[in-house]
Design a protein around this motif. Sequence first.
Motif, PDB file in Angstrom:
ATOM      1  N   ARG A   1      -4.679   3.920   2.586  1.00 46.01           N
ATOM      2  CA  ARG A   1      -5.767   2.925   2.534  1.00 46.01           C
ATOM      3  C   ARG A   1      -6.370   2.742   1.143  1.00 46.01           C
ATOM      4  O   ARG A   1      -6.863   1.661   0.831  1.00 46.01           O
ATOM      5  CB  ARG A   1      -6.863   3.281   3.538  1.00 46.01           C
ATOM      6  CG  ARG A   1      -6.417   3.004   4.956  1.00 46.01           C
ATOM      7  CD  ARG A   1      -7.519   3.204   5.968  1.00 46.01           C
ATOM      8  NE  ARG A   1      -6.943   3.102   7.309  1.00 46.01           N
ATOM      9  CZ  ARG A   1      -7.344   3.814   8.330  1.00 46.01           C
ATOM     10  NH1 ARG A   1      -8.352   4.663   8.202  1.00 46.01           N
ATOM     11  NH2 ARG A   1      -6.754   3.677   9.500  1.00 46.01           N
ATOM     12  N   ALA A   2      -6.307   3.766   0.300  1.00 43.03           N
ATOM     13  CA  ALA A   2      -6.834   3.619  -1.066  1.00 43.03           C
ATOM     14  C   ALA A   2      -6.058   2.558  -1.841  1.00 43.03           C
ATOM     15  O   ALA A   2      -6.563   2.004  -2.815  1.00 43.03           O
ATOM     16  CB  ALA A   2      -6.786   4.956  -1.804  1.00 43.03           C
ATOM     17  N   GLN A   3      -4.840   2.282  -1.394  1.00 42.64           N
ATOM     18  CA  GLN A   3      -4.001   1.284  -2.055  1.00 42.64           C
ATOM     19  C   GLN A   3      -3.871   0.003  -1.223  1.00 42.64           C
ATOM     20  O   GLN A   3      -2.935  -0.777  -1.423  1.00 42.64           O
ATOM     21  CB  GLN A   3      -2.613   1.877  -2.340  1.00 42.64           C
ATOM     22  CG  GLN A   3      -2.629   3.037  -3.312  1.00 42.64           C
ATOM     23  CD  GLN A   3      -3.173   2.640  -4.671  1.00 42.64           C
ATOM     24  OE1 GLN A   3      -2.946   1.540  -5.151  1.00 42.64           O
ATOM     25  NE2 GLN A   3      -3.919   3.539  -5.287  1.00 42.64           N
ATOM     26  N   ALA A   4      -4.790  -0.197  -0.290  1.00 39.61           N
ATOM     27  CA  ALA A   4      -4.743  -1.408   0.536  1.00 39.61           C
ATOM     28  C   ALA A   4      -4.659  -2.633  -0.371  1.00 39.61           C
ATOM     29  O   ALA A   4      -5.235  -2.673  -1.455  1.00 39.61           O
ATOM     30  CB  ALA A   4      -5.973  -1.487   1.432  1.00 39.61           C
ATOM     31  N   TRP A   5      -3.931  -3.629   0.099  1.00 40.24           N
ATOM     32  CA  TRP A   5      -3.655  -4.835  -0.692  1.00 40.24           C
ATOM     33  C   TRP A   5      -3.715  -6.038   0.211  1.00 40.24           C
ATOM     34  O   TRP A   5      -3.340  -5.967   1.370  1.00 40.24           O
ATOM     35  CB  TRP A   5      -2.260  -4.687  -1.319  1.00 40.24           C
ATOM     36  CG  TRP A   5      -1.776  -5.818  -2.144  1.00 40.24           C
ATOM     37  CD1 TRP A   5      -2.015  -6.011  -3.484  1.00 40.24           C
ATOM     38  CD2 TRP A   5      -0.928  -6.906  -1.752  1.00 40.24           C
ATOM     39  NE1 TRP A   5      -1.362  -7.140  -3.928  1.00 40.24           N
ATOM     40  CE2 TRP A   5      -0.673  -7.711  -2.867  1.00 40.24           C
ATOM     41  CE3 TRP A   5      -0.350  -7.269  -0.537  1.00 40.24           C
ATOM     42  CZ2 TRP A   5       0.099  -8.851  -2.829  1.00 40.24           C
ATOM     43  CZ3 TRP A   5       0.442  -8.413  -0.478  1.00 40.24           C
ATOM     44  CH2 TRP A   5       0.661  -9.183  -1.637  1.00 40.24           C
ATOM     45  N   HIS A   6      -4.181  -7.115  -0.334  1.00 45.91           N
ATOM     46  CA  HIS A   6      -4.203  -8.382   0.388  1.00 45.91           C
ATOM     47  C   HIS A   6      -3.497  -9.413  -0.469  1.00 45.91           C
ATOM     48  O   HIS A   6      -3.652  -9.411  -1.693  1.00 45.91           O
ATOM     49  CB  HIS A   6      -5.644  -8.830   0.689  1.00 45.91           C
ATOM     50  CG  HIS A   6      -6.412  -7.797   1.435  1.00 45.91           C
ATOM     51  ND1 HIS A   6      -6.240  -7.581   2.779  1.00 45.91           N
ATOM     52  CD2 HIS A   6      -7.327  -6.877   1.041  1.00 45.91           C
ATOM     53  CE1 HIS A   6      -7.013  -6.586   3.178  1.00 45.91           C
ATOM     54  NE2 HIS A   6      -7.686  -6.149   2.124  1.00 45.91           N
TER      55      HIS A   6
ATOM     56  N   LEU B   1       3.239   5.819  -3.145  1.00 47.09           N
ATOM     57  CA  LEU B   1       4.397   6.636  -3.537  1.00 47.09           C
ATOM     58  C   LEU B   1       4.740   6.469  -5.011  1.00 47.09           C
ATOM     59  O   LEU B   1       5.132   7.446  -5.667  1.00 47.09           O
ATOM     60  CB  LEU B   1       5.600   6.303  -2.663  1.00 47.09           C
ATOM     61  CG  LEU B   1       5.503   6.735  -1.202  1.00 47.09           C
ATOM     62  CD1 LEU B   1       6.805   6.439  -0.471  1.00 47.09           C
ATOM     63  CD2 LEU B   1       5.152   8.200  -1.066  1.00 47.09           C
ATOM     64  N   ALA B   2       4.604   5.266  -5.547  1.00 48.13           N
ATOM     65  CA  ALA B   2       4.884   5.060  -6.973  1.00 48.13           C
ATOM     66  C   ALA B   2       3.980   5.943  -7.826  1.00 48.13           C
ATOM     67  O   ALA B   2       4.439   6.615  -8.762  1.00 48.13           O
ATOM     68  CB  ALA B   2       4.704   3.587  -7.346  1.00 48.13           C
ATOM     69  N   LEU B   3       2.706   5.964  -7.507  1.00 46.21           N
ATOM     70  CA  LEU B   3       1.767   6.800  -8.252  1.00 46.21           C
ATOM     71  C   LEU B   3       2.086   8.282  -8.066  1.00 46.21           C
ATOM     72  O   LEU B   3       2.051   9.060  -9.030  1.00 46.21           O
ATOM     73  CB  LEU B   3       0.331   6.496  -7.822  1.00 46.21           C
ATOM     74  CG  LEU B   3      -0.164   5.091  -8.190  1.00 46.21           C
ATOM     75  CD1 LEU B   3      -1.473   4.785  -7.479  1.00 46.21           C
ATOM     76  CD2 LEU B   3      -0.298   4.945  -9.703  1.00 46.21           C
TER      77      LEU B   3
ATOM     78  N   ALA C   1       0.832  -1.208   0.000  1.00 47.02           N
ATOM     79  CA  ALA C   1       0.000   0.000   0.000  1.00 47.02           C
ATOM     80  C   ALA C   1       0.867   1.258   0.000  1.00 47.02           C
ATOM     81  O   ALA C   1       0.617   2.201  -0.771  1.00 47.02           O
ATOM     82  CB  ALA C   1      -0.938  -0.004   1.205  1.00 47.02           C
ATOM     83  N   PHE C   2       1.877   1.289   0.837  1.00 42.35           N
ATOM     84  CA  PHE C   2       2.765   2.445   0.947  1.00 42.35           C
ATOM     85  C   PHE C   2       3.474   2.715  -0.382  1.00 42.35           C
ATOM     86  O   PHE C   2       3.448   3.835  -0.906  1.00 42.35           O
ATOM     87  CB  PHE C   2       3.783   2.197   2.063  1.00 42.35           C
ATOM     88  CG  PHE C   2       4.763   3.318   2.275  1.00 42.35           C
ATOM     89  CD1 PHE C   2       4.392   4.449   2.983  1.00 42.35           C
ATOM     90  CD2 PHE C   2       6.056   3.226   1.783  1.00 42.35           C
ATOM     91  CE1 PHE C   2       5.303   5.481   3.190  1.00 42.35           C
ATOM     92  CE2 PHE C   2       6.966   4.248   1.991  1.00 42.35           C
ATOM     93  CZ  PHE C   2       6.588   5.385   2.692  1.00 42.35           C
TER      94      PHE C   2
ATOM     95  N   LEU D   1      -2.499   0.299   8.793  1.00 42.07           N
ATOM     96  CA  LEU D   1      -2.283   1.111   7.613  1.00 42.07           C
ATOM     97  C   LEU D   1      -2.836   2.519   7.850  1.00 42.07           C
ATOM     98  O   LEU D   1      -3.986   2.670   8.281  1.00 42.07           O
ATOM     99  CB  LEU D   1      -2.977   0.461   6.417  1.00 42.07           C
ATOM    100  CG  LEU D   1      -2.670   0.995   5.040  1.00 42.07           C
ATOM    101  CD1 LEU D   1      -1.174   0.905   4.724  1.00 42.07           C
ATOM    102  CD2 LEU D   1      -3.471   0.204   4.002  1.00 42.07           C
ATOM    103  N   GLU D   2      -2.030   3.516   7.567  1.00 47.59           N
ATOM    104  CA  GLU D   2      -2.446   4.902   7.750  1.00 47.59           C
ATOM    105  C   GLU D   2      -3.554   5.263   6.759  1.00 47.59           C
ATOM    106  O   GLU D   2      -3.619   4.697   5.658  1.00 47.59           O
ATOM    107  CB  GLU D   2      -1.257   5.854   7.537  1.00 47.59           C
ATOM    108  CG  GLU D   2      -0.191   5.751   8.594  1.00 47.59           C
ATOM    109  CD  GLU D   2       0.860   4.679   8.317  1.00 47.59           C
ATOM    110  OE1 GLU D   2       0.569   3.701   7.599  1.00 47.59           O
ATOM    111  OE2 GLU D   2       1.975   4.824   8.844  1.00 47.59           O
TER     112      GLU D   2
END
Length: 184
Positions: free
Chosen positions: A176-181, A87-89, A82-83, A171-172
């Motif tokens: 959270r918009a990039q949360a991943w499982h 940052l990549a985007l 997620a982090f 997760l901050e």
Amino acid sequence: MTTYPMHTVETAPEGSRLALEKLNAALGLVPNLAATMAGSPSLISTFVAAFGQFGGTAFTDAERQVLLLSNAVANRCAWAVAFHSTLALAHGAPESAVEAIRRGELPGDPRLAALSATTRALIDKRGHLDEADVKTFTAAGFDELRLLDVLTGLAISTMANYTGNLADPPLEPQFRAQAWHDGY
């Protein structure tokens, strides 16, 4: 499951405070993962020093994030995925590249695909790249010496991803918009 405290600059062990201050200055926050790592002054100090050196490589900001995101997915660290997706985007990595990596696939961009494939090969092969792996990397325009910089990214990721997997920090909101499982 063991729980690990998340430290602030004020609550961290003395040997961790400078590293947290540096992260706060660089990122505008102390990420929860780093706040957890701060329980070990040697871990957080080594991590922050290596991360600072990694920023001085010939890779662009987007390429660094693609590398770190590829490692996070390979190591199945949801917090780091997620982090580094965020940052990549933010650093201009194409959304399609970020989504491909999150699915465990290679990006369509040949340079980013080579970087992602090489970092994953280093993880999968425990550093034993073959000639084809190196050729994939250099054919994308990377100098063979940049493989040493990829190792720096792997070292950083190992510290962060394994801490994330062990401690499972929350997760901050901004990530959270990039949360991943695992398994996307």
